[in-house]
Write an enzyme that holds these catalytic residues in place. Sequence first.
Site, PDB file in Angstrom:
ATOM      1  N   LYS A 295      37.494  45.305  53.279  1.00 50.04           N
ATOM      2  CA  LYS A 295      37.969  45.419  54.668  1.00 50.04           C
ATOM      3  C   LYS A 295      38.099  46.890  55.077  1.00 50.04           C
ATOM      4  O   LYS A 295      37.589  47.309  56.105  1.00 50.04           O
ATOM      5  CB  LYS A 295      39.320  44.694  54.839  1.00 50.04           C
ATOM      6  CG  LYS A 295      39.255  43.207  54.495  1.00 50.04           C
ATOM      7  CD  LYS A 295      40.584  42.499  54.721  1.00 50.04           C
ATOM      8  CE  LYS A 295      41.705  42.953  53.809  1.00 50.04           C
ATOM      9  NZ  LYS A 295      41.464  42.660  52.360  1.00 50.04           N
TER      10      LYS A 295
ATOM     11  N   ARG B 274      48.164  39.294  43.185  1.00 51.98           N
ATOM     12  CA  ARG B 274      47.719  39.426  44.568  1.00 51.98           C
ATOM     13  C   ARG B 274      46.713  38.343  44.936  1.00 51.98           C
ATOM     14  O   ARG B 274      46.728  37.822  46.047  1.00 51.98           O
ATOM     15  CB  ARG B 274      47.120  40.822  44.800  1.00 51.98           C
ATOM     16  CG  ARG B 274      48.222  41.880  44.873  1.00 51.98           C
ATOM     17  CD  ARG B 274      47.743  43.252  44.500  1.00 51.98           C
ATOM     18  NE  ARG B 274      46.813  43.807  45.456  1.00 51.98           N
ATOM     19  CZ  ARG B 274      46.089  44.912  45.207  1.00 51.98           C
ATOM     20  NH1 ARG B 274      46.200  45.531  44.041  1.00 51.98           N
ATOM     21  NH2 ARG B 274      45.294  45.380  46.124  1.00 51.98           N
TER      22      ARG B 274
END
Length: 209
Positions: A16, A164
């Site tokens: 991203k 995560r």
Amino acid sequence: MMVGSIVLFGPPGAGKGTQAGRIVDLTGKPQVSTGDMLRSAVKAGSPMGMAAKKFMDAGLLVPDEVIIGLIEERLQEDDADSGVLFDGFPRTIPQAESLERIADVTSVISIEVPDDAIVERIVGRRMDPETGEIYHVTFKPAPTEIESRLIQRPDDNEDTVRARLEAYHTQTAPLADWYAERGLLISIDGNASIEEVGSSVEAAVRTND
Ligand code: ADP
Ligand code: ADP
């Protein structure tokens, strides 16, 4: 209400941040990265930063109310009037519901990358603290002259990555369906070279213009 915003969506390490600059160049919308905002707060040693750090180091999501507060404040800035590029936000359904009340999201670009590729990407990630540029030991090596100043994020280790990824699958991934139901989701294959993913991201931004 401000004009349309774009959400850049995907698992940690999907690319991203790497692709955000391309969208900023194409659209002129500023990048709003909650991860970068939290790291600034940690660096500044603010009470919010100190509280957030515990969650970040453990690979857990920072509580929604903290994140929503940060975003509300950020969207008051003048440069947000023509919409922004959200990077790493929203990450839970309650965050997306709050966002719906304060901004008009016109597309969600989802960069899809399988878990086994994620671990290698995150463990090899390096940052240039002077420019914010993101590198990778194998996939995007930094020029030799700046190598010595590169840093590795404290949460970019194999144990934290597993936590995560689990947080991503349980709390964040359901948002893909949530946005698909609203007709906003554009999925792209992130398991390709940085250049190839960049072309897909660019095509996604252009079709949505
Ligand atoms: P995110 O912002 O989604 O967490 P990053 O953009 O920081 O992800 O990318 C994570 C790591 O993977 C970085 O080291 C980056 O250089 C590398 N990377 C990004 N895109 C690719 C790709 N398409 N192929 C290989 N490595 C990539
Ligand atoms: P990555 O893309 O590699 O997961 P980020 O920089 O986006 O990294 O986020 C780093 C950490 O900051 C996350 O693991 C989480 O603890 C926290 N964080 C960032 N954005 C959010 C968010 N929208 N909601 C909750 N926690 C967040």
